[in-house]
Design a protein around this motif. Sequence first.
Motif, short mmCIF file in Angstrom:
data_model
loop_
_atom_site.label_atom_id
_atom_site.label_comp_id
_atom_site.label_asym_id
_atom_site.label_seq_id
_atom_site.Cartn_x
_atom_site.Cartn_y
_atom_site.Cartn_z
N LEU A 1 40.94 38.71 29.32
CA LEU A 1 42.23 39.10 29.88
C LEU A 1 43.27 38.76 28.83
CD1 LEU A 1 41.24 37.69 33.26
CD2 LEU A 1 41.99 40.04 32.94
N CYS B 1 46.18 39.41 42.21
CA CYS B 1 44.78 39.21 41.79
C CYS B 1 43.96 38.68 42.97
CB CYS B 1 44.72 38.23 40.63
SG CYS B 1 43.02 37.74 40.26
N ALA C 1 41.18 37.27 42.97
CA ALA C 1 40.17 36.29 42.57
C ALA C 1 40.79 35.01 42.02
CB ALA C 1 39.24 36.91 41.53
N CYS D 1 37.04 36.24 37.41
CA CYS D 1 37.41 37.66 37.49
C CYS D 1 36.27 38.52 38.08
CB CYS D 1 37.76 38.16 36.09
SG CYS D 1 38.15 39.91 36.03
N VAL D 2 36.63 39.34 39.08
CA VAL D 2 35.64 40.23 39.69
C VAL D 2 35.75 41.67 39.15
CG1 VAL D 2 35.33 38.88 41.80
CG2 VAL D 2 37.09 40.65 41.75
N HIS D 3 36.50 41.82 38.04
CA HIS D 3 36.57 43.10 37.32
C HIS D 3 37.20 44.22 38.15
CE1 HIS D 3 33.10 41.99 34.32
NE2 HIS D 3 33.88 40.96 34.60
N CYS D 4 38.20 43.88 38.98
CA CYS D 4 38.80 44.95 39.81
C CYS D 4 39.84 45.76 39.05
CB CYS D 4 39.39 44.35 41.08
SG CYS D 4 40.91 43.41 40.81
N LYS D 5 40.44 45.19 38.00
CA LYS D 5 41.44 45.85 37.13
C LYS D 5 42.84 45.92 37.74
CE LYS D 5 37.70 47.11 34.84
NZ LYS D 5 37.25 48.45 34.75
N THR D 6 43.06 45.29 38.88
CA THR D 6 44.38 45.33 39.50
C THR D 6 45.46 44.87 38.52
OG1 THR D 6 43.38 44.88 41.65
CG2 THR D 6 45.75 44.51 41.48
N CYS D 7 45.18 43.80 37.77
CA CYS D 7 46.20 43.23 36.88
C CYS D 7 46.58 44.21 35.77
CB CYS D 7 45.71 41.90 36.29
SG CYS D 7 44.08 41.98 35.53
N TRP E 1 42.97 44.26 30.33
CA TRP E 1 41.62 43.82 30.71
C TRP E 1 40.64 44.45 29.73
CZ3 TRP E 1 36.85 45.64 31.79
CH2 TRP E 1 35.98 44.81 32.51
FE1 SF4 Z 1 42.05 39.40 38.88
FE2 SF4 Z 1 42.53 41.22 36.98
FE3 SF4 Z 1 40.08 40.19 37.25
FE4 SF4 Z 1 41.04 41.82 39.13
S1 SF4 Z 1 40.60 42.33 36.96
S2 SF4 Z 1 39.96 39.91 39.45
S3 SF4 Z 1 43.23 41.28 39.10
S4 SF4 Z 1 41.94 39.09 36.64
#
Ligand code: SF4
Length: 558
Positions: free
Chosen positions: A477, A501, A503, A527-533, A544
């Motif tokens: 990140l 986020c 997570a 991080c659960v790799h959702c990409k929201t950030c 990301w």
């Molecule tokens: Fe959090 Fe970003 Fe990871 Fe989603 S991708 S879990 S928002 S750090």
Amino acid sequence: MDIKRETLEVDILVVGAGPGGLSFAYHLAQLVGSSGGEVSMPEVVVIEKGTYPGAHSFSGAILDPRAIRKLIPDFLEKGMPYEKKAGKDSLYFLTEGKQFRFPFLPAPFHNDGNYIISLNKFTAWLSEQAEAAQVNIFPGTGGFELLIEDGTVAGVRTVDLGFDKEGNPKDNAEPGSLLKAKVTILAEGVHGSLTKQAYEKLGIGREKIPQQYLTGVKEVWDIPAGRLSDGEIVHTFGWPQPHHEYGGGFIYDMGDNMAAIGYCAGLNSPNPTNDPHYKFQQFKRHPMVRRIFEGGKMLHYGAKTIPEGGLYAMPRMYHDGLLIIGDSAGFLNSMRLKGIHLAMESGMLAAETVFEALKKGDFTSDALKWFGSRFETSAARNELHRVRNFHSGFEDGLLVGLMSAGMQMITGGFGFVDRRQTQPDYAHMLKLNEYLITKGQDAVKKNMKFDNEYTFDKLTDVYRSGTKHEEDQPPHLLVADYDICNNTCTEEYGNPCQHFCPAQVYEMVDDESRPGKKRLQLTPSNCVHCKTCDIVDPYKIITWVVPEGGGGPNYTNC
Ligand code: SF4
């Protein structure tokens, strides 16, 4: 540091072993097999960042079997895993303490003939079918950089393994390879990092409306017997989402006393404290939901973003040496909240395009643009055209959105305004003071006490996602300017990253060097790799990138 990298040549490279990428590879093998030797089987390599195909696959999920029926007509005989056949459907409007059931169900909410599935199990099964058809799948291998040579996509540089936090090689260091291919298929899911590079470097999103997203958060529960009927499907809208924001909840029976419960929150929210995980936990407190889940046990958790922008937000899906399919290209029916069958159909259309390109030995845009032409006459395009204005119809709030959705059903998707211009999600966010002035103190996120039996804090939930990352690796990140986070953003937006986020990767902690002030602290291993950030950070300073291969969630029954 000058790193020596190995170059490997393959015919076709697929990034992402999800439903789209695997359908592409499987269908291409089918087409070659039925060509009577006219085309010989190319070397197809699928790279997947998860530890195994399906480890990062996460969805509600209800499968419309239209695509699997075409791809593998005997899918049931071949053991396609599903939890339940779809049973009773219902749609509710929620207020804080009450629910109102829709007396009739609009056609898009009917699920007759569909299957309730666990996407990660389905993906693992589809990968077995693809491997049996001579497709090579390399799990634990992420794509780091799109290789572009003289304007043509030439392949992908894979992620380095075995480097420490500062980027120095450890004993097990393995620099990423240059995987070169005649054509690269990006099937890396929502807001993929290589797809983002294609947007930036190849201009594939020009003249399109910006993609719009939801963040979906879900838990899988073991519930007391008899709470749901066989294959029951419940959808909700309204509370806890305020009327000016977009979102809704779902509950699916998975059989064996298991049930999926989730909540999807629009990221085009003006609220800088918008927190999809918090809204999900609020949703669970609704009496109607509590009656189903109270007394049960939470088993699994996960989160992902969902591309909701529709047909007008889809990029140009081809370039010299490149095709983009599935969630990466925005194949999602926003009204039905279904994308798996569309991702698979996009993969099959791409396979037909590549099959023709193989015959001609031409992988330029001239040959690959037929993907766009095939899509124009496909069932997928027909379906997406009918819902092309669904998400944007809710820009003025729930009531107008519902009227617009009704009008779209009458007008074949036109609604009140066709191709409404909109801003990217992050541009909808108001500064905290502006938000408080326009919406009032009650509209910001409140402190919620989680009992960690029925409602869960983010860290407890993340533990249930099976997420693991090597701690000593370069950060995945990338925050371009911490000064903006620690000063400007604190003053202007109140650090929305700590809210959006799902997570708890971003936290504001006491800054020992500045008494009374806070600083941003990251825990990327959550991080659960959702990409929201990467999508909704208001300053666009968070990037990301794919971590060391195999890092991330390990979804089970999700
Ligand atoms: Fe959090 Fe970003 Fe990871 Fe989603 S991708 S879990 S928002 S750090």
